[in-house]
Design a protein around this motif. Structure first.
Motif, short mmCIF file in Angstrom:
data_model
loop_
_atom_site.label_atom_id
_atom_site.label_comp_id
_atom_site.label_asym_id
_atom_site.label_seq_id
_atom_site.Cartn_x
_atom_site.Cartn_y
_atom_site.Cartn_z
N LYS A 276 0.64 -0.60 0.01
CA LYS A 276 -0.15 -0.01 -0.18
C LYS A 276 1.40 1.52 0.48
O LYS A 276 0.41 2.24 -0.46
CB LYS A 276 -0.85 -0.01 1.19
N PHE A 277 2.06 0.78 0.40
CA PHE A 277 2.95 2.28 0.72
C PHE A 277 3.63 2.77 -0.82
O PHE A 277 4.14 3.35 -1.09
CB PHE A 277 3.84 1.94 1.57
N GLY A 278 3.47 1.81 -2.14
CA GLY A 278 4.31 1.50 -3.04
C GLY A 278 5.44 1.56 -3.53
O GLY A 278 6.10 1.99 -3.70
N SER A 279 6.29 0.82 -3.22
CA SER A 279 6.76 -0.02 -2.33
C SER A 279 7.99 -0.46 -3.71
O SER A 279 8.77 -0.30 -4.59
CB SER A 279 7.10 -1.20 -1.51
N MET A 280 6.52 -1.05 -4.26
CA MET A 280 7.24 -2.31 -5.55
C MET A 280 7.33 -0.58 -6.79
O MET A 280 7.94 -0.68 -8.08
CB MET A 280 6.69 -3.30 -5.89
N HIS A 281 6.35 0.01 -6.71
CA HIS A 281 6.25 0.58 -7.44
C HIS A 281 7.39 1.88 -7.65
O HIS A 281 7.47 2.08 -8.30
CB HIS A 281 5.29 1.50 -7.40
N LEU A 282 8.14 2.46 -6.71
CA LEU A 282 9.36 3.15 -6.94
C LEU A 282 10.26 2.59 -7.48
O LEU A 282 10.91 3.01 -7.83
CB LEU A 282 9.53 3.28 -5.45
N LEU A 283 10.40 1.36 -7.03
CA LEU A 283 11.80 0.90 -7.43
C LEU A 283 11.10 0.65 -9.03
O LEU A 283 12.80 0.57 -9.49
CB LEU A 283 11.70 -0.85 -7.11
N PHE A 284 9.79 0.35 -9.65
CA PHE A 284 10.05 0.55 -11.26
C PHE A 284 10.50 1.93 -11.52
O PHE A 284 10.73 1.88 -13.22
CB PHE A 284 8.40 -0.36 -11.84
N TRP A 285 9.41 2.69 -11.04
CA TRP A 285 9.94 4.08 -11.24
C TRP A 285 11.25 4.41 -11.31
O TRP A 285 11.74 5.00 -12.32
CB TRP A 285 9.43 4.87 -10.68
N LYS A 286 12.40 3.59 -10.23
CA LYS A 286 13.40 4.25 -10.37
C LYS A 286 14.14 2.90 -11.58
O LYS A 286 15.18 3.92 -12.51
CB LYS A 286 14.48 3.71 -9.07
N ALA A 287 13.70 2.12 -11.85
CA ALA A 287 14.55 1.39 -13.25
C ALA A 287 14.17 2.21 -14.59
O ALA A 287 14.28 2.37 -15.38
CB ALA A 287 14.27 0.12 -12.95
N ILE A 288 13.26 2.73 -14.29
CA ILE A 288 12.24 3.00 -16.08
C ILE A 288 13.13 4.62 -15.69
O ILE A 288 13.77 4.96 -17.35
CB ILE A 288 11.14 3.58 -15.99
N GLN A 289 13.41 5.33 -14.83
CA GLN A 289 14.24 6.09 -15.07
C GLN A 289 15.15 6.62 -15.46
O GLN A 289 16.34 6.20 -16.03
CB GLN A 289 13.92 7.21 -13.54
N GLU A 290 15.97 5.56 -14.51
CA GLU A 290 17.89 5.08 -14.82
C GLU A 290 18.00 4.44 -16.39
O GLU A 290 19.06 4.76 -16.90
CB GLU A 290 18.03 3.90 -14.11
N ALA A 291 17.14 3.63 -17.24
CA ALA A 291 17.13 2.86 -18.27
C ALA A 291 17.05 4.47 -19.79
O ALA A 291 17.56 4.29 -20.52
CB ALA A 291 15.55 2.13 -18.53
N LYS A 292 16.32 5.72 -18.86
CA LYS A 292 15.81 6.93 -20.37
C LYS A 292 17.42 7.51 -19.52
O LYS A 292 17.72 7.52 -21.08
CB LYS A 292 14.57 7.14 -19.60
N ASP A 293 17.66 8.15 -18.74
CA ASP A 293 19.03 8.44 -18.28
C ASP A 293 19.85 7.46 -19.66
O ASP A 293 20.90 8.64 -20.20
CB ASP A 293 19.58 8.20 -17.01
N SER A 294 19.69 6.60 -19.90
CA SER A 294 21.17 6.00 -19.78
C SER A 294 20.55 5.35 -21.53
O SER A 294 21.58 4.90 -22.14
CB SER A 294 21.25 3.99 -19.30
#
Length: 376
Positions: A276-294
């Motif tokens: 409910k705190f969005g713990s997995m959502h945060l991980l996916f967002w971090k990964a997508i940000q890194e992929a985009k930045d790369s």
């Protein structure tokens, strides 16, 4: 048509002539771990994925003892132009077969036309009959008419596959997420100020704990921890474990792999009480940000079982596009599917899953250590 098995004279030791000739094309067997042409071929081929890579094949070999093998119509002294890659799975429990590839979401057939595929499958069928394999399994993303190239009986299993196009800018990607689910969960996770960590081997113990819990909820044992150690060793910096912690407690984790222009989400686990705190959502967002930045082109959400409607919805709320993924299993005459095969879906398989759900974690881990090498 000759069907003899012989070593090509003057050919490198890792190349074997399969003796299957159609027109002017001949099928050859190579070892992708030792043939220096393999990596160059993958680099040139736009359909090659991390599952074709020498790193993935080596992790399979180290963990489960599977021997990788590839088949090509390219001359032994020329650069590779096509290939089908498999692992030989030898099991006293589930039999002998060729799988392309075990524990891999998909594996494209790296051929340019049906003619090449016919030659290679003819060679595989001849060898399968001679060496008494149970079946040959392929897992292409793109639909192929492999059934036209062989007379073997085919069984299929359907999955869904999702990927996210990273060509839009980051703000546009975020706006394309489902507003009342994905966007809201990401923002809540940021407000909760959970601790975010990333690394590899130093996070493996916490990650594996979450993975075991998740696999137990899905009524299946976890893969051996050595599988993840070997992935880390083989992929190096291309592999990353991402974790979120709440009050010092690991609550969500994911493992991603980078290959060419794609970042792939391969494994994940979480504490359900903290979702409910969005713990997995945060991980996916971090990964997508890194992929985009790369400057990568694709974020690969991977395969989903046909009955996992909730997971399909989760992936599509990230803006990922869905496609069908069909595994095809070509069975040799007189060879039946075993009760442990996922494609059977019989009562014995369902019973085994019911028992797994009730086992202590330590027992489930021990079963996974012993069982997975028979399941590839």
């Amino acid at each position: 048509m000759s069907q003899t098995r012989a070593i090509e004279e003057n050919a490198p030791s890792e190349i074997e002539h399969m003796g299957i000739v159609r027109g002017r094309q001949t099928a050859h067997e190579i070892n992708p771990l030792t043939d220096p042409r393999w990596d160059r071929f993958l680099e040139r081929n736009p359909h090659a994925s991390l599952f074709h890579s020498a790193a993935w094949l080596e992790a399979l070999r180290r963990t489960y003892g599977y021997q990788p093998v590839a088949y090509t119509t390219s001359d032994p002294h020329a650069e590779l132009e096509n290939a089908l890659v498999f692992c030989r799975v030898e099991s006293w429990l589930t039999g002998r077969r060729l799988v392309s590839l075990p524990f891999s979401d998909y594996c494209e057939l790296l051929v340019s036309d049906l003619r090449e595929l016919e030659v290679l499958l003819a060679g595989l069928e001849s060898r399968a009959r001679r060496e008494k394999w149970r079946y040959i399994e392929i897992r292409p993303l793109d639909s192929v008419e492999a059934s036209e190239a062989t007379r073997l009986v085919c069984y299929t299993q359907e999955y869904t596959y999702h990927k996210l196009d990273l060509s839009p800018d980051l703000d546009t990607l975020f706006r394309n997420f489902h507003k009342n689910s994905t966007q809201r969960k990401v923002r809540r996770a940021e407000r909760e100020r959970m601790e975010y960590r990333e690394g590899s081997l130093e996070l493996l113990e916490d990650f594996y704990y979450l993975l075991v819990m998740t696999r137990r909820r899905h009524h299946v044992p976890p893969q051996p921890i050595n599988w993840y150690r070997n992935l880390i060793s083989c992929f190096g910096d291309a592999l990353k474990i991402r974790m979120t912690f709440k009050d010092g407690r690991a609550i969500a984790g994911m493992l991603t792999l980078r290959y060419k222009d794609t970042m792939t989400y391969k494994y994940g686990g979480s504490e359900p009480d903290y979702n409910k705190f969005g713990s997995m959502h945060l991980l996916f967002w971090k990964a997508i940000q890194e992929a985009k930045d790369s400057r990568l082109s694709v974020f690969d959400f991977g395969r989903t079982d046909a009955d996992q409607d909730g997971l399909v919805t989760f992936k599509e709320r990230w803006g990922a596009t869905r496609s069908r993924l069909i595994y095809s299993r070509y069975v040799l005459p007189g060879k039946a599917l075993g009760f442990l095969d996922p494609a059977t879906g019989n009562w014995k398989t369902r019973l085994a899953k019911g028992l797994f759900a009730r086992m202590p974690s330590s027992v489930l881990i021990a079963i996974g250590d012993r069982l997975y090498r028979h399941m590839g």
